[in-house]
Design a protein around this motif. Structure first.
Motif, short mmCIF file in Angstrom:
data_model
loop_
_atom_site.label_atom_id
_atom_site.label_comp_id
_atom_site.label_asym_id
_atom_site.label_seq_id
_atom_site.Cartn_x
_atom_site.Cartn_y
_atom_site.Cartn_z
N ALA A 1 19.31 -19.61 -25.86
CA ALA A 1 18.56 -18.95 -26.94
C ALA A 1 17.43 -18.07 -26.42
N GLY A 2 17.71 -17.26 -25.41
CA GLY A 2 16.71 -16.33 -24.90
C GLY A 2 15.63 -16.96 -24.07
N SER A 3 15.84 -18.20 -23.63
CA SER A 3 14.83 -18.90 -22.83
C SER A 3 15.47 -19.57 -21.63
N LEU A 4 14.65 -19.73 -20.61
CA LEU A 4 15.01 -20.54 -19.45
C LEU A 4 14.33 -21.89 -19.65
N VAL A 5 15.12 -22.94 -19.73
CA VAL A 5 14.58 -24.29 -19.91
C VAL A 5 14.81 -25.03 -18.60
N ALA A 6 13.72 -25.38 -17.92
CA ALA A 6 13.79 -26.06 -16.63
C ALA A 6 12.91 -27.30 -16.69
N GLY A 7 13.55 -28.45 -16.75
CA GLY A 7 12.78 -29.68 -16.93
C GLY A 7 12.11 -29.65 -18.29
N ASP A 8 10.78 -29.81 -18.31
CA ASP A 8 10.03 -29.77 -19.57
C ASP A 8 9.54 -28.38 -19.93
N ALA B 1 5.71 -20.93 0.02
CA ALA B 1 5.43 -21.43 -1.33
C ALA B 1 4.01 -21.07 -1.77
N ASP B 2 3.88 -20.79 -3.05
CA ASP B 2 2.59 -20.54 -3.68
C ASP B 2 2.28 -21.76 -4.55
N THR B 3 1.09 -22.30 -4.41
CA THR B 3 0.74 -23.51 -5.16
C THR B 3 0.68 -23.27 -6.66
N ARG B 4 0.58 -22.03 -7.09
CA ARG B 4 0.54 -21.72 -8.52
C ARG B 4 1.92 -21.61 -9.13
N ALA B 5 2.97 -21.60 -8.32
CA ALA B 5 4.34 -21.41 -8.81
C ALA B 5 4.84 -22.64 -9.55
N PHE B 6 5.73 -22.40 -10.50
CA PHE B 6 6.43 -23.49 -11.17
C PHE B 6 7.68 -23.79 -10.36
N MET B 7 7.78 -25.02 -9.88
CA MET B 7 8.92 -25.38 -9.04
C MET B 7 9.63 -26.61 -9.59
N ARG C 1 14.89 -17.87 -7.41
CA ARG C 1 13.48 -17.57 -7.58
C ARG C 1 13.37 -16.40 -8.53
N VAL C 2 12.54 -16.56 -9.57
CA VAL C 2 12.38 -15.51 -10.58
C VAL C 2 10.88 -15.21 -10.71
N VAL C 3 10.52 -13.96 -10.55
CA VAL C 3 9.13 -13.55 -10.69
C VAL C 3 8.74 -13.58 -12.16
N VAL C 4 7.55 -14.10 -12.43
CA VAL C 4 7.01 -14.11 -13.79
C VAL C 4 6.27 -12.80 -14.00
N THR C 5 6.71 -12.01 -14.99
CA THR C 5 6.14 -10.68 -15.22
C THR C 5 5.06 -10.66 -16.30
N ASP C 6 4.82 -11.77 -16.96
CA ASP C 6 3.81 -11.84 -18.01
C ASP C 6 2.43 -11.76 -17.37
N PRO C 7 1.63 -10.72 -17.67
CA PRO C 7 0.32 -10.58 -17.05
C PRO C 7 -0.68 -11.67 -17.45
N PRO D 1 3.00 -17.12 -10.47
CA PRO D 1 3.61 -15.93 -9.84
C PRO D 1 5.13 -15.90 -9.92
N TYR D 2 5.76 -17.07 -9.84
CA TYR D 2 7.22 -17.12 -9.90
C TYR D 2 7.68 -18.52 -10.29
#
Length: 163
Positions: A76-83, A110-116, A127-133, A138-139
């Motif tokens: 439905a237009g979303s990536l659902v990964a875990g929660d 690895a970047d500590t801010r990334a969702f893994m 790996r997918v870059v997050v484009t939302d400013p 970051p990814y």
């Protein structure tokens, strides 16, 4: 685990669905933990030994099952990964990582801010870059047994969202 054909699937059906299950060797270790629990309780008698086998085995199986219950879905237009639920409009192009690249992004890159959502026993990843400013992430890094299919499903959903 294969993405469905986008034209024949309603928007609410998953276009990609994968459960990151634990490997069979982990279930063997859970059974051995049950045996160890029984051996620990053996000096107390037969009934406590049986209780030790059942309790230790059940706890170990619950731990393995819980760790292996993570899911990665494109629906439905979303990536659902875990929660986490991330709209594909906030994501860039997916990058398929082979085993060596995935290891690099799990460790020294690895970047500590990334969702893994990673599982060390699964060699491939996306790996997918997050484009939302507005999002400081970051990814997104996702372990996958079929990273090409996951990347294709993300690309298809992004293309449908642009139409």
């Amino acid at each position: 685990m294969q993405p469905s054909a986008a034209a024949s699937v309603p928007a609410s059906d998953p276009q990609y669905d994968e459960r990151l299950t634990a490997p069979p060797a982990w279930w063997v270790l859970a059974a051995l933990a049950g045996v160890a629990g029984g051996l620990i309780m053996l000096p107390l008698g037969t009934l406590p030994m049986l209780g030790g086998v059942i309790l230790a085995g059940a706890l170990a199986c619950m731990a393995v099952s819980s760790y292996g219950s993570a899911r990665v879905r494109v629906v439905a237009g979303s990536l659902v990964a875990g929660d986490a639920r991330i709209p594909v409009s906030a994501l860039g192009e997916p990058e398929v990582l082979d085993a060596e690249e995935a290891r690099a992004w799990r460790t020294y890159r690895a970047d500590t801010r990334a969702f893994m959502l990673l599982r060390g026993y699964i060699p491939g990843a996306v790996r997918v870059v997050v484009t939302d400013p507005a999002d400081p992430t970051p990814y997104v890094y996702l372990s996958s047994r079929d990273p090409k299919a996951l990347a294709a499903a993300l690309t298809d959903v992004r293309a449908q969202a642009r139409k």
